[in-house]
Write an enzyme that holds these catalytic residues in place. Structure first.
Site: not given
Ligand code: VG1
Ligand code: CO
Length: 543
Positions: A18, A22, A113-114, A126, A277, A279, A281-282, A344, A363-364, A376, A496
């Site tokens: 996504t 990773r 990210s997180h 990325k 988070d 990086d 972006d959240r 997504t 995004e949710e 984001k 999910r």
């Molecule tokens: C998750 C979230 C998605 C987001 C992605 C990257 O992906 O659901 O909405 O864009 O993380 O965010 P997935 O495929 O695990 O559902 V981040 O802040 O991890 O770069």
């Molecule tokens: Co992130």
């Protein structure tokens, strides 16, 4: 110093998910693993000779090591210049901005990210294209194809470049500029929001707490919130990025940001709380003893956009990822705007923003942003909220409750089942797919199923088609059950389940989301046979 061509053999697991590639740090530490991926990127993106590349990351373990490799490979492959954040630090939205501002060819962002960080945890990389946004699927597909055929990569033999001082250095024929990671981003925020109004709010008794979760947002938040906006020292908690994120899980939700949640739910809680988070972006937005659902946050920012100077010219449109609640759709309709529904992942918003079709996206998964960058942006969302509160002078809770009164409430929750066997996870989704023919017309949780499908997206700008983006069970009253597998995990599968139901009646707006959705949750478990197929009887994380 000389460019060296190194023979290598391919890895078969370098498919970006996504949001980039990773993996566990140990995987990245295999000889040639990172180099193979970076060379595959360079071999897939066209002619960049003499151009600029942006490099930076969230500061996690392996960030500095990876940056040195990338610098030497960028030099050997013919980039003219690299802009790298001091200490190797760039938040994801700041990297996006730097790519755009300095008209770079693209950027490499180092982050998982997180996901937790450290030698036994996760790392990620990325590629972002010249618009500042994540590479679209055609590019990530080409990178993956290259990674399966690669037989050599180019790297300069040179000493490491010192990254801790703002300076520039020559690396072969390439210039390396170590830049202030915060300054350009802070100026961009100041151009979008009414800093005077926010400063007045923050220095007149309105109290806030911001949790950077030991991750990348710390230096950005300390500079902007404390130094520029005058919030008291200590407003930003856990503000020094650590290589292991303090051993934590920098995912800003009610489960992992419990330190902040405890502060906002205590006696004498501040008026406003937020977290970001790994990086940057959240974002999670909290009022005093009040949680703002990310889907609602997008809708509320859209409905109140005229509070912020950067958005007073009006919005072009709104986009949300498919599993995100339809709260924003109602605002778009009321404002006479187009609302787009994408798969997504932020990469799907880029074309819409570049084409001028949308201004706000969300995004949710605690992600909101706008066309100011192509990622984001956690701190942006926090400043947008503060700007709205500074103008409207009401509490977070009242902003949200008033929004629900006007537009109705989209009860929403996501249930994650982590660490599931991949085969079992696939079986759960297949179980629902197998019922597509017979579900329409049936009543589940007191609602009639209208339609079922695997979500397919056709990009309205370039016509590209993305299939299998989530299993959907859609009800006649607008309620939805959606299932998909995560594309960001590094071990096993994560299922999910996204649950949504709409409630127009103001008298019914006080329920806990889990109670309001109890029937939907039971229905989702029943049609997916999730408990039976996975052996799990409750979710790992509920957001
Ligand atoms: C998750 C979230 C998605 C987001 C992605 C990257 O992906 O659901 O909405 O864009 O993380 O965010 P997935 O495929 O695990 O559902 V981040 O802040 O991890 O770069
Ligand atoms: Co992130």
């Amino acid at each position: 110093m000389s460019a060296n061509t190194v023979a290598t053999s391919f890895f078969d697991d370098q498919e970006p998910g996504t949001s980039g590639l990773r993996k566990k740090v140990r995987i990245f530490q295999q000889p040639h693993y990172l180099e193979n991926f970076v060379q595959s990127v360079f071999d897939s993106i066209g002619d960049f000779s003499g151009q600029t590349l942006v490099v930076g990351g969230d500061g996690r373990y392996y960030n500095r090591h990876a940056i040195q490799i990338i610098l030497k490979m960028a030099a050997a492959n013919g980039f003219g210049r690299v802009l790298v954040g001091q200490g190797g630090i760039l938040s994801t939205p700041a990297a996006s901005h730097i790519i755009r501002k300095y008209k770079a060819f693209g950027g490499l962002i180092l982050s998982a990210s997180h996901n937790p960080a450290g030698p036994d945890e996760d790392f990620g990389i990325k590629y972002n294209i010249g618009n500042g946004g994540p590479a679209p699927e055609q590019v990530t597909g080409a990178i993956f194809a290259c990674s399966k055929e690669i037989s050599e990569y180019k790297i300069l033999k040179a000493d490491d470049v010192p990254l801790d001082k703002i300076t520039s250095a020559q690396l072969g024929g390439m210039q390396v500029e170590v830049i202030n990671p915060v300054a350009d981003y802070a100026a961009l925020m100041q151009s979008l929001f009414d800093f005077d109004a926010i400063r007045e709010l923050l220095t007149s008794g309105f109290t806030i707490a911001f949790d950077a979760m030991h991750a990348v947002t710390g230096p950005y938040a300390m500079h902007i919130i404390e130094e520029m906006l005058g919030a008291p020292d200590g407003t930003v908690k856990n503000g020094v990025p650590k290589e292991d994120f303090g051993g934590g899980h920098p995912d800003p939700n009610l489960t992992y940001a419990h330190e902040l949640v405890d502060i906002l739910y205590a006696d004498n809680a501040p008026d406003f709380g937020a977290a970001s988070d790994g990086d940057g972006d959240r974002n999670m937005i909290l009022g005093r003893r009040f949680f703002v659902t990310p889907s609602d946050s997008l809708a509320i920012l859209a409905a109140n956009a005229n509070c912020a100077p950067g958005y007073q010219g009006g919005l072009a449109g709104i986009a949300r990822s498919m599993p995100t609640s339809a709260a924003a759709d109602r605002v778009a309709e009321a404002m006479g705007l187009e609302c787009y529904e994408t798969p997504t992942g932020w990469k799907f918003f880029g074309n819409l923003m570049d084409a001028g079709k949308v201004t706000l996206c969300g995004e949710e998964s605690f992600g909101t942003g706008s066309n100011h960058v192509r990622e984001k942006d956690g701190l942006w969302a926090v400043l947008f909220w503060l700007n709205i509160l500074a103008v409207r002078k009401v509490s977070v809770e009242n902003v949200v409750r008033e929004h629900w009164r006007k537009f109705g409430r989209n009860y929403y929750s996501r249930h994650d089942y982590e660490g599931i066997d991949t085969g079992a996870a696939e079986a759960v989704l297949q179980q629902v797919r197998d019922q597509f023919p017979k579900l329409p017309g049936q009543t589940l949780a007191g609602r009639v199923v209208k339609h079922c499908d695997d979500f397919t997206y056709t990009d309205p700008v370039d016509g590209s088609v993305s299939c299998n983006q989530g299993v959907r069970v859609l009800f006649e009253d607008g309620s939805r059950i959606i299932l998909r597998l995560s594309g960001t995990g590094t071990s096993g599968a994560t299922i999910r389940i996204y649950l949504e139901s709409y409630e127009a009646d103001t008298l019914q707006h006080d329920m806990d989301a889990q109670d309001a959705l109890a029937g939907m949750i039971a229905a989702a478990n029943k049609i997916s046979r999730l408990h039976e197929l996975t052996g799990r009887d409750c979710p790992t994380v509920i957001t």
